[in-house]
Design an enzyme around this catalytic site. Structure first.
Site, short mmCIF file in Angstrom:
data_model
loop_
_atom_site.label_atom_id
_atom_site.label_comp_id
_atom_site.label_asym_id
_atom_site.label_seq_id
_atom_site.Cartn_x
_atom_site.Cartn_y
_atom_site.Cartn_z
N ASN A 61 -6.82 -45.26 3.59
CA ASN A 61 -6.80 -43.80 3.39
C ASN A 61 -5.39 -43.24 3.56
O ASN A 61 -4.62 -43.68 4.40
CB ASN A 61 -7.80 -43.09 4.31
CG ASN A 61 -7.59 -43.35 5.79
OD1 ASN A 61 -7.19 -44.44 6.18
ND2 ASN A 61 -7.87 -42.36 6.61
N GLU A 63 -3.48 -39.59 3.97
CA GLU A 63 -3.69 -38.17 4.25
C GLU A 63 -2.45 -37.35 3.89
O GLU A 63 -1.36 -37.89 3.68
CB GLU A 63 -4.08 -37.98 5.72
CG GLU A 63 -5.40 -38.68 6.02
CD GLU A 63 -5.93 -38.45 7.43
OE1 GLU A 63 -5.20 -37.91 8.28
OE2 GLU A 63 -7.10 -38.80 7.67
N CYS A 72 -9.43 -41.19 0.14
CA CYS A 72 -10.12 -42.20 0.95
C CYS A 72 -9.67 -43.62 0.55
O CYS A 72 -9.26 -43.87 -0.59
CB CYS A 72 -11.63 -42.12 0.73
SG CYS A 72 -12.39 -40.63 1.34
N GLU A 74 -11.47 -46.24 -0.05
CA GLU A 74 -12.25 -46.85 -1.12
C GLU A 74 -11.69 -46.51 -2.48
O GLU A 74 -11.56 -47.35 -3.37
CB GLU A 74 -13.72 -46.38 -1.07
CG GLU A 74 -14.47 -46.76 0.18
CD GLU A 74 -14.38 -45.71 1.28
OE1 GLU A 74 -13.28 -45.14 1.49
OE2 GLU A 74 -15.39 -45.46 1.94
N CYS A 111 -17.96 -41.85 1.69
CA CYS A 111 -18.28 -40.43 1.51
C CYS A 111 -18.89 -40.22 0.11
O CYS A 111 -18.90 -41.13 -0.72
CB CYS A 111 -17.02 -39.57 1.67
SG CYS A 111 -15.94 -39.61 0.23
N CYS A 114 -16.64 -40.93 -2.87
CA CYS A 114 -16.42 -42.38 -3.06
C CYS A 114 -17.66 -43.03 -3.66
O CYS A 114 -17.55 -43.93 -4.49
CB CYS A 114 -16.04 -43.05 -1.75
SG CYS A 114 -14.35 -42.65 -1.25
N1 THU Z 1 -12.23 -41.64 4.84
C1 THU Z 1 -12.14 -42.76 4.07
O1 THU Z 1 -11.06 -43.30 3.85
N2 THU Z 1 -13.30 -43.27 3.56
C2 THU Z 1 -14.54 -42.72 3.75
O2 THU Z 1 -15.50 -43.18 3.16
C3 THU Z 1 -14.71 -41.57 4.65
C4 THU Z 1 -13.48 -40.95 5.15
C5 THU Z 1 -11.00 -41.08 5.39
C6 THU Z 1 -10.58 -39.78 4.78
C7 THU Z 1 -9.75 -39.17 5.87
O3 THU Z 1 -8.43 -39.67 5.75
C8 THU Z 1 -10.35 -39.74 7.15
O4 THU Z 1 -11.15 -40.85 6.76
C9 THU Z 1 -11.23 -38.74 7.92
O5 THU Z 1 -12.19 -38.17 7.10
#
Ligand code: THU
Length: 163
Positions: A61, A63, A72, A74, A111, A114
């Site tokens: 991920n 940010e 994310c 994925e 999520c 994704c």
């Molecule tokens: N996140 C992911 O990388 N994958 C997911 O399926 C759920 C959330 C990340 C996004 C963000 O950077 C952090 O987790 C908190 O939501």
């Protein structure tokens, strides 16, 4: 009134119970958490995609101070795999997450966005993607996104536009 039931079945394995290819993919997802950039959530997610030819592409991920601009793990992994190897079907996807150095004891479910992208990649290559969600208590395995994402919107739902 009619009832329409959806059934979700996942199998939970010890890491040691997985075959070599799946275990390697899960270990790749765990290692990929090192590439996470998560200064805001401190939630470090790694994903590893297996391609039909056996290659593994990883993502983590990313940010951003403008939160919705992040992505994310994925989708980072899937989009990178599809961009680098557009003709290679995706056969499996492993996901792992940690806070600090501690991996989660519950599996991290992808999520909604994704799930939609995983579903789209299944549509693209016409085959299910084996999904492995790592936790310290076991690896939750789903044969395809369908159990995690019933009644999903896909290419079949799009109306053909004639001009
Ligand atoms: N996140 C992911 O990388 N994958 C997911 O399926 C759920 C959330 C990340 C996004 C963000 O950077 C952090 O987790 C908190 O939501």
């Amino acid at each position: 009134m009619r009832e329409y039931k959806f059934e979700a079945v996942m199998h939970v394995y010890e890491l040691a119970e997985l075959d070599d290819a799946d275990r390697e993919l899960v270990e790749s997802a765990k290692r990929a958490t090192a590439g996470s950039y998560a200064p805001y959530s401190k939630f470090r997610v790694g994903a590893a995609v297996r391609l039909k030819d056996g290659a593994i592409v990883v993502g983590a991920n990313q940010e951003n101070a403008a939160f919705p601009s992040g992505l994310c793990a994925e989708r980072v992994a899937l989009f990178a795999a599809n961009a680098q190897c557009p003709d290679q079907p995706v056969t499996a996807l492993a996901i792992a997450a940690r806070k600090g150095s501690q991996f989660l004891s519950e599996p991290i479910p992808p999520c909604g966005a994704c799930r939609q992208v995983i579903s789209g990649v299944e549509d693209r290559f016409g085959q299910p993607i084996r999904i492995l969600l790592y936790s310290t208590e076991g690896v939750f395995v789903s044969e395809g996104i369908s159990p995690l994402f019933p009644l999903r919107f896909g290419s079949d739902n799009l109306c053909r536009v004639e001009n």
